[in-house]
Scaffold this active site. Structure first.
Site, PDB file in Angstrom:
ATOM      1  N   ASP A   9       0.852  -1.180   0.000  1.00 15.90           N
ATOM      2  CA  ASP A   9       0.000   0.000   0.000  1.00 15.90           C
ATOM      3  C   ASP A   9       0.892   1.236   0.000  1.00 15.90           C
ATOM      4  OD1 ASP A   9      -2.400   1.545   0.251  1.00 15.90           O
ATOM      5  OD2 ASP A   9      -1.870   1.886   2.343  1.00 15.90           O
ATOM      6  N   SER A  10       0.268   2.386  -0.241  1.00 20.98           N
ATOM      7  CA  SER A  10       1.012   3.640  -0.190  1.00 20.98           C
ATOM      8  C   SER A  10       1.449   3.969   1.240  1.00 20.98           C
ATOM      9  CB  SER A  10       0.127   4.769  -0.721  1.00 20.98           C
ATOM     10  OG  SER A  10      -1.091   4.795  -0.006  1.00 20.98           O
ATOM     11  N   CYS A  20      -3.627  -1.036  -2.166  1.00 20.18           N
ATOM     12  CA  CYS A  20      -3.904   0.386  -2.429  1.00 20.18           C
ATOM     13  C   CYS A  20      -4.856   0.519  -3.623  1.00 20.18           C
ATOM     14  CB  CYS A  20      -2.588   1.088  -2.722  1.00 20.18           C
ATOM     15  SG  CYS A  20      -2.775   2.832  -3.079  1.00 20.18           S
ATOM     16  N   GLU A  43      -6.118   9.218   9.569  1.00 16.49           N
ATOM     17  CA  GLU A  43      -4.748   9.158  10.096  1.00 16.49           C
ATOM     18  C   GLU A  43      -4.586  10.012  11.347  1.00 16.49           C
ATOM     19  OE1 GLU A  43      -1.492   8.986   7.467  1.00 16.49           O
ATOM     20  OE2 GLU A  43      -2.500   7.491   6.233  1.00 16.49           O
ATOM     21  N   CYS A  85     -11.174   3.013  -1.119  1.00 14.13           N
ATOM     22  CA  CYS A  85      -9.904   3.547  -0.607  1.00 14.13           C
ATOM     23  C   CYS A  85      -9.591   2.778   0.667  1.00 14.13           C
ATOM     24  CB  CYS A  85     -10.051   5.040  -0.313  1.00 14.13           C
ATOM     25  SG  CYS A  85      -8.619   5.741   0.524  1.00 14.13           S
ATOM     26  N   HIS A 102      -8.466   3.561   3.483  1.00 11.54           N
ATOM     27  CA  HIS A 102      -8.809   4.155   4.780  1.00 11.54           C
ATOM     28  C   HIS A 102     -10.305   4.128   5.085  1.00 11.54           C
ATOM     29  CE1 HIS A 102      -4.801   5.652   4.125  1.00 11.54           C
ATOM     30  NE2 HIS A 102      -4.770   6.255   5.291  1.00 11.54           N
TER      31      HIS A 102
HETATM   32  N1  DGL Z   1      -3.971   3.830  -0.082  1.00 10.37           N
HETATM   33  C1  DGL Z   1      -4.627   4.861  -0.829  1.00 10.37           C
HETATM   34  C2  DGL Z   1      -5.808   4.254  -1.594  1.00 10.37           C
HETATM   35  O1  DGL Z   1      -6.361   3.240  -1.216  1.00 10.37           O
HETATM   36  C3  DGL Z   1      -5.094   5.999   0.056  1.00 10.37           C
HETATM   37  C4  DGL Z   1      -3.984   6.853   0.606  1.00 10.37           C
HETATM   38  C5  DGL Z   1      -3.184   7.554  -0.470  1.00 10.37           C
HETATM   39  O2  DGL Z   1      -3.680   8.527  -1.078  1.00 10.37           O
HETATM   40  O3  DGL Z   1      -2.079   7.118  -0.696  1.00 10.37           O
HETATM   41  O4  DGL Z   1      -6.209   4.786  -2.595  1.00 10.37           O
END
Ligand code: DGL
Length: 284
Positions: free
Chosen positions: A29-30, A92, A172, A204, A206
């Site tokens: 993930d990011s 992600c 976050e 997403c 989150h």
């Molecule tokens: N992990 C990213 C997503 O699911 C969200 C956070 C980001 O913008 O990196 O799109």
């Protein structure tokens, strides 16, 4: 004479030459949001060994260009492939939307993104002729990856899309239960309540942490579809089909980030109750 594996075990050497099913699943993930996918994988596949990579040095991906997200995703893929993963899960949504084809070209092992599992779950939740609302980062929504995937199934649903960029920092900050979270959710989503949406995709990493608030704002007729949950269920099916499920004892977990391991570890515990143990750092 004692067996070689016993001697290695005694010396603390793990998985000297693991069977294919014992190889880990690589998840990336990011940043830390992909832990929602990790949590689902852990719950649905308790025997699997999991290597999680969070690109905490370069997060967020949701505001970056497709070129940047692809370049980062390919670097991480190459890194996880060196860990001899048997399956790669792109947790992600932004990377799944923008880089899945390129990752698949590079990877000799199967690659699972979160878009298709989310789409399948949404179609199971919305009636024919119904409306599906896709929520996600700006990059995910602008890519139209979810709407294209929904259209490609040939299902008769109308797709609406809404980027909700403020949800990521709210999560976050640990403000999932604060009034500000509900106020922001109302701002983004109330206009869609009137549009008689049948299913809303949490597109997403989150957003599953804001599921209750999103459900409250959208009202009881809307089914909330969690792509993290759907992706883990798809991972289980894929591994079973390939004879690669690792069942029996509990699997191990390893966490690697590109920056700030202490922050990652603290937020994993605060937001999801995940004990990471030592988090290693890999810088690109
Ligand atoms: N992990 C990213 C997503 O699911 C969200 C956070 C980001 O913008 O990196 O799109």
């Amino acid at each position: 004479m004692r067996k070689k594996t016993e001697l290695f075990k005694k010396a603390g050497v793990r998985n000297v030459c693991p069977r294919p099913s014992e190889r880990p699943i690589g998840v990336f993930d990011s940043g830390l949001g992909g832990l929602t996918v990790f949590r689902e994988l852990r719950a649905q596949l308790p025997g699997e060994n999991l290597v999680y990579f969070g690109d905490t040095a370069r997060v967020p991906y949701g505001t970056k260009s497709a070129e940047a997200v692809r370049a980062f995703s390919l670097e991480i893929t190459a890194f996880l492939l060196k860990k001899k993963v048997k399956l790669l899960v792109v947790a992600c949504n932004t990377a799944s939307s923008l880089a899945l084809d390129q990752i698949r070209e590079l990877s000799p092992v199967p690659v699972l993104g979160v878009i298709l599992p989310g789409v399948e779950a949404a179609l199971a939740a919305a009636p024919a002729g119904g409306k599906v609302l896709v929520t996600g980062t700006s990059a995910t929504v602008n890519s139209r990856a979810y709407s294209r995937a929904l259209a490609a199934t040939g299902a008769r649903v109308r797709v609406l899309e809404k980027a909700c960029p403020l949800f990521v920092p709210i999560v976050e900050e640990g403000w999932c239960d604060r009034p500000v979270a509900e106020a922001v959710a109302r701002e983004y989503l109330l206009p869609f309540r009137k549009k008689k949406v049948d299913a809303l995709i949490l597109g997403c990493t989150h957003y599953p942490l804001l599921k209750k608030i999103i459900a409250r704002v959208m009202g009881p007729r809307v089914r909330i579809v969690d792509s993290a949950h759907a992706a883990a269920a798809r991972a289980r099916l894929d591994l079973a089909e390939r004879g690669l499920l690792n069942s029996g004892r509990l699997g191990w977990s390893q966490f690697i980030v590109s920056d700030a391991p202490e922050r990652f570890s603290a937020l994993a515990m605060k937001l999801l109750g995940i004990k990471t143990g030592k988090v290693s750092v890999k810088r690109f």
